[in-house]
Design a protein around this motif. Structure first.
Motif, PDB file in Angstrom:
ATOM      1  N   ILE A  44       0.837  -1.206   0.000  1.00  0.00           N
ATOM      2  CA  ILE A  44       0.000   0.000   0.000  1.00  0.00           C
ATOM      3  C   ILE A  44       0.869   1.252   0.000  1.00  0.00           C
ATOM      4  O   ILE A  44       0.590   2.213  -0.722  1.00  0.00           O
ATOM      5  CB  ILE A  44      -0.961  -0.018   1.207  1.00  0.00           C
ATOM      6  CG1 ILE A  44      -2.021  -1.100   1.013  1.00  0.00           C
ATOM      7  CG2 ILE A  44      -1.617   1.337   1.404  1.00  0.00           C
ATOM      8  CD1 ILE A  44      -2.909  -1.322   2.211  1.00  0.00           C
ATOM      9  N   ALA A  47       2.337   1.711  -3.512  1.00  0.00           N
ATOM     10  CA  ALA A  47       1.334   2.190  -4.460  1.00  0.00           C
ATOM     11  C   ALA A  47       1.004   3.657  -4.229  1.00  0.00           C
ATOM     12  O   ALA A  47       0.809   4.415  -5.175  1.00  0.00           O
ATOM     13  CB  ALA A  47       0.066   1.340  -4.349  1.00  0.00           C
ATOM     14  N   ALA A  48       0.959   4.076  -2.978  1.00  0.00           N
ATOM     15  CA  ALA A  48       0.643   5.474  -2.677  1.00  0.00           C
ATOM     16  C   ALA A  48       1.769   6.409  -3.092  1.00  0.00           C
ATOM     17  O   ALA A  48       1.522   7.517  -3.573  1.00  0.00           O
ATOM     18  CB  ALA A  48       0.359   5.631  -1.180  1.00  0.00           C
ATOM     19  N   SER A  50       4.273   5.795  -5.473  1.00  0.00           N
ATOM     20  CA  SER A  50       4.621   5.799  -6.898  1.00  0.00           C
ATOM     21  C   SER A  50       3.420   5.879  -7.822  1.00  0.00           C
ATOM     22  O   SER A  50       3.590   6.105  -9.012  1.00  0.00           O
ATOM     23  CB  SER A  50       5.414   4.542  -7.228  1.00  0.00           C
ATOM     24  OG  SER A  50       4.574   3.408  -7.094  1.00  0.00           O
ATOM     25  N   GLY A  51       2.223   5.706  -7.340  1.00  0.00           N
ATOM     26  CA  GLY A  51       1.055   5.684  -8.213  1.00  0.00           C
ATOM     27  C   GLY A  51       0.671   7.029  -8.775  1.00  0.00           C
ATOM     28  O   GLY A  51       0.227   7.145  -9.905  1.00  0.00           O
ATOM     29  N   GLY A  52       0.817   8.103  -8.037  1.00  0.00           N
ATOM     30  CA  GLY A  52       0.380   9.418  -8.486  1.00  0.00           C
ATOM     31  C   GLY A  52       1.244  10.029  -9.562  1.00  0.00           C
ATOM     32  O   GLY A  52       0.781  10.826 -10.362  1.00  0.00           O
ATOM     33  N   SER A  53       2.495   9.669  -9.622  1.00  0.00           N
ATOM     34  CA  SER A  53       3.387  10.297 -10.596  1.00  0.00           C
ATOM     35  C   SER A  53       3.068   9.877 -12.018  1.00  0.00           C
ATOM     36  O   SER A  53       3.271  10.637 -12.949  1.00  0.00           O
ATOM     37  CB  SER A  53       4.834   9.981 -10.257  1.00  0.00           C
ATOM     38  OG  SER A  53       5.066   8.588 -10.378  1.00  0.00           O
ATOM     39  N   ALA A  54       2.579   8.673 -12.218  1.00  0.00           N
ATOM     40  CA  ALA A  54       2.269   8.213 -13.568  1.00  0.00           C
ATOM     41  C   ALA A  54       1.047   8.945 -14.115  1.00  0.00           C
ATOM     42  O   ALA A  54       0.978   9.238 -15.303  1.00  0.00           O
ATOM     43  CB  ALA A  54       2.020   6.712 -13.567  1.00  0.00           C
ATOM     44  N   ILE A  55       0.105   9.261 -13.279  1.00  0.00           N
ATOM     45  CA  ILE A  55      -1.110   9.932 -13.730  1.00  0.00           C
ATOM     46  C   ILE A  55      -0.852  11.414 -13.981  1.00  0.00           C
ATOM     47  O   ILE A  55      -1.329  11.993 -14.940  1.00  0.00           O
ATOM     48  CB  ILE A  55      -2.224   9.755 -12.678  1.00  0.00           C
ATOM     49  CG1 ILE A  55      -2.597   8.280 -12.576  1.00  0.00           C
ATOM     50  CG2 ILE A  55      -3.451  10.569 -13.027  1.00  0.00           C
ATOM     51  CD1 ILE A  55      -3.516   7.974 -11.423  1.00  0.00           C
TER      52      ILE A  55
END
Length: 122
Positions: A44, A47-48, A50-55
């Protein structure tokens, strides 16, 4: 010569012994739960982080400029469609304007800003 003798009493007593059952105390259950939840917490957190940078990386997308017009007194969608695209079928232009501006029933108000689809913008 030597003789080897086996006693059946020792063999039976070893087999007849009951198997011990694993018993967890409250502290043991807590430790087991904490150890099992560590991979989930790491997943979790990863994901928190590294997940925002792709979007959010939209550097490659071109900026689209949208032309708008202001509805004046006496304007209708038909008259607006005729003025922005005189060579096109007004019904198609009205449909495109309605979809782009989420108009329901073709209702427009004086002073309302309407976005013009790119194919009709000059």
């Amino acid at each position: 010569m030597s003789t080897i003798s086996l006693s059946t009493a020792t063999a039976i007593s070893a087999m007849a012994r009951p198997a011990t059952r694993l018993r967890l105390t409250a502290r043991g259950r807590g430790v087991l739960l904490a150890v099992a939840s560590v991979p989930l917490a790491v997943g979790i957190a990863f994901a928190a982080i590294s997940g925002g940078s792709a979007i959010a990386s939209g550097a490659d997308k071109p900026v689209a400029a949208v032309e708008t017009i202001t509805v004046m007194p006496g304007d209708t969608l038909w008259s607006i469609a005729g003025s922005i695209a005189p060579e096109a079928d007004p019904r198609d232009v009205i449909g495109d304007i309605s979809r782009m501006n989420l108009l329901r029933g073709g209702e427009i108000q004086i002073g309302q800003e309407l976005a013009i689809p790119a194919q009709y913008a000059e």
